[in-house]
Design a protein around this motif. Sequence first.
Motif, PDB file in Angstrom:
ATOM      1  N   PHE A 222       0.817  -1.217   0.000  1.00  0.00           N
ATOM      2  CA  PHE A 222       0.000   0.000   0.000  1.00  0.00           C
ATOM      3  C   PHE A 222       0.851   1.268   0.000  1.00  0.00           C
ATOM      4  O   PHE A 222       0.637   2.172  -0.813  1.00  0.00           O
ATOM      5  N   ILE A 223       1.819   1.359   0.894  1.00  0.00           N
ATOM      6  CA  ILE A 223       2.629   2.573   0.984  1.00  0.00           C
ATOM      7  C   ILE A 223       3.418   2.790  -0.300  1.00  0.00           C
ATOM      8  O   ILE A 223       3.515   3.916  -0.816  1.00  0.00           O
ATOM      9  N   THR A 224       3.976   1.714  -0.837  1.00  0.00           N
ATOM     10  CA  THR A 224       4.705   1.840  -2.097  1.00  0.00           C
ATOM     11  C   THR A 224       3.781   2.323  -3.205  1.00  0.00           C
ATOM     12  O   THR A 224       4.171   3.141  -4.046  1.00  0.00           O
ATOM     13  N   ASN A 225       2.546   1.842  -3.220  1.00  0.00           N
ATOM     14  CA  ASN A 225       1.567   2.321  -4.195  1.00  0.00           C
ATOM     15  C   ASN A 225       1.357   3.826  -4.069  1.00  0.00           C
ATOM     16  O   ASN A 225       1.306   4.540  -5.085  1.00  0.00           O
ATOM     17  N   LEU A 226       1.234   4.323  -2.853  1.00  0.00           N
ATOM     18  CA  LEU A 226       1.041   5.763  -2.666  1.00  0.00           C
ATOM     19  C   LEU A 226       2.239   6.544  -3.203  1.00  0.00           C
ATOM     20  O   LEU A 226       2.071   7.573  -3.868  1.00  0.00           O
ATOM     21  N   PHE A 227       3.433   6.052  -2.916  1.00  0.00           N
ATOM     22  CA  PHE A 227       4.631   6.740  -3.393  1.00  0.00           C
ATOM     23  C   PHE A 227       4.705   6.735  -4.920  1.00  0.00           C
ATOM     24  O   PHE A 227       5.042   7.747  -5.543  1.00  0.00           O
ATOM     25  N   LEU A 228       4.387   5.594  -5.527  1.00  0.00           N
ATOM     26  CA  LEU A 228       4.501   5.491  -6.980  1.00  0.00           C
ATOM     27  C   LEU A 228       3.528   6.406  -7.701  1.00  0.00           C
ATOM     28  O   LEU A 228       3.799   6.838  -8.824  1.00  0.00           O
ATOM     29  N   ILE A 229       2.410   6.711  -7.080  1.00  0.00           N
ATOM     30  CA  ILE A 229       1.452   7.632  -7.712  1.00  0.00           C
ATOM     31  C   ILE A 229       2.127   8.948  -8.061  1.00  0.00           C
ATOM     32  O   ILE A 229       1.911   9.506  -9.143  1.00  0.00           O
ATOM     33  N   VAL A 230       2.992   9.432  -7.176  1.00  0.00           N
ATOM     34  CA  VAL A 230       3.613  10.740  -7.407  1.00  0.00           C
ATOM     35  C   VAL A 230       5.039  10.636  -7.942  1.00  0.00           C
ATOM     36  O   VAL A 230       5.566  11.618  -8.474  1.00  0.00           O
ATOM     37  N   LEU A 231       5.650   9.473  -7.823  1.00  0.00           N
ATOM     38  CA  LEU A 231       7.039   9.326  -8.283  1.00  0.00           C
ATOM     39  C   LEU A 231       7.158   8.830  -9.718  1.00  0.00           C
ATOM     40  O   LEU A 231       8.136   9.139 -10.408  1.00  0.00           O
ATOM     41  N   ASP A 232       6.172   8.052 -10.177  1.00  0.00           N
ATOM     42  CA  ASP A 232       6.378   7.251 -11.378  1.00  0.00           C
ATOM     43  C   ASP A 232       6.025   7.957 -12.677  1.00  0.00           C
ATOM     44  O   ASP A 232       6.268   7.414 -13.745  1.00  0.00           O
ATOM     45  N   TYR A 233       5.434   9.133 -12.631  1.00  0.00           N
ATOM     46  CA  TYR A 233       5.117   9.815 -13.888  1.00  0.00           C
ATOM     47  C   TYR A 233       6.190  10.871 -14.176  1.00  0.00           C
ATOM     48  O   TYR A 233       6.693  11.535 -13.297  1.00  0.00           O
ATOM     49  N   ARG A 234       6.535  10.949 -15.443  1.00  0.00           N
ATOM     50  CA  ARG A 234       7.586  11.871 -15.905  1.00  0.00           C
ATOM     51  C   ARG A 234       8.879  11.701 -15.111  1.00  0.00           C
ATOM     52  O   ARG A 234       9.563  12.662 -14.773  1.00  0.00           O
ATOM     53  N   SER A 235       9.219  10.444 -14.809  1.00  0.00           N
ATOM     54  CA  SER A 235      10.456  10.140 -14.102  1.00  0.00           C
ATOM     55  C   SER A 235      11.165   9.001 -14.819  1.00  0.00           C
ATOM     56  O   SER A 235      10.526   8.194 -15.483  1.00  0.00           O
ATOM     57  N   THR A 236      12.471   8.932 -14.651  1.00  0.00           N
ATOM     58  CA  THR A 236      13.198   7.795 -15.192  1.00  0.00           C
ATOM     59  C   THR A 236      13.015   6.604 -14.258  1.00  0.00           C
ATOM     60  O   THR A 236      12.866   6.780 -13.032  1.00  0.00           O
ATOM     61  N   PRO A 237      13.022   5.381 -14.789  1.00  0.00           N
ATOM     62  CA  PRO A 237      12.938   4.217 -13.903  1.00  0.00           C
ATOM     63  C   PRO A 237      14.048   4.200 -12.857  1.00  0.00           C
ATOM     64  O   PRO A 237      13.813   3.837 -11.703  1.00  0.00           O
ATOM     65  N   GLU A 238      15.251   4.630 -13.256  1.00  0.00           N
ATOM     66  CA  GLU A 238      16.364   4.640 -12.307  1.00  0.00           C
ATOM     67  C   GLU A 238      16.074   5.564 -11.122  1.00  0.00           C
ATOM     68  O   GLU A 238      16.374   5.228  -9.963  1.00  0.00           O
TER      69      GLU A 238
END
Length: 208
Positions: A30-46
Motif C-alpha cells: 500500500f505505501i509503495t503504491n502511494l509513493f509510486l502515484i507521485v514518483l512514477d510519472y515523468r520520471s526515469t525508472p532509475e
Amino acid sequence: MGVSAGEFQALLRSCSVLKPARGKYRQTDFITNLFLIVLDYRSTPEGVYKALDHYKRRLWDHIRTMEDLEGFLARYPDTPLGNLEAGAQLWGFRAERRLRELRGIVKYFRSKGVVNQQELVRWAKNSTWRDFMGQVRGLSLQVYEAILVRQGLGALKPAPHLSDFVASSIGRSLPDDDVVEVVTRAAQNLGLPPRELERRIYEKVKLP
C-alpha cells in the motif's frame, strides 16, 4: 489486425527473447503504491528505483501504514522548505512538488476510506477517472490509469515504447490501436499476461 502473418511471427520472435521484467507492473504494498502515484510519472525508472530503495533502507520499518505516513508528514510544515526536507528524508532527494502531491493523495484517499491495500484495490475497481481528476493538482488521467495498472486492472494503452518496439520488430510503424492489439495478441500466444509483456518491452526499450 494491421499486420501480416509474417510480421506477427517476427514480433513473436522479438518478444520471445525478452528477459523477464525486473520491475513489477503490479504492486501489492500500500505505501509503495502511494509513493509510486507521485514518483512514477515523468520520471526515469532509475530515479524511481533509487527513491524507493532509499525509503526501504531507511524508513521501511517506520512507515508501513496510512497512519504512519500521516504522522511522518505531520512532522514537516506544508511549505516549500518543509516539503523539500520531507522529500529528502523519505526518498533521498528534495522533491517539493512530489511531496506536496503525496500530501494531496493521502488526504484524498483518507476522505474515501482508502487506508490500506485492500481498500485501494476496491477503489480502483469501482472508481472512474472522473472520481480522480481534479482532486490533486498536477495529477493527470495518465496517473489515474497507472494506479489501475499497478492493481492489475485496466487494458494496455498506446505508448511510445510499445510503438517503437513493434516498429523495430516488423520494419514499419503501426497505428496506436493496432500496436495495442498486436502486443496483446503476442502476450496471449506466449502465455504471458499483457502487462508482463508490456513491462518487458518497456525495460528493453527504456532501460540500459
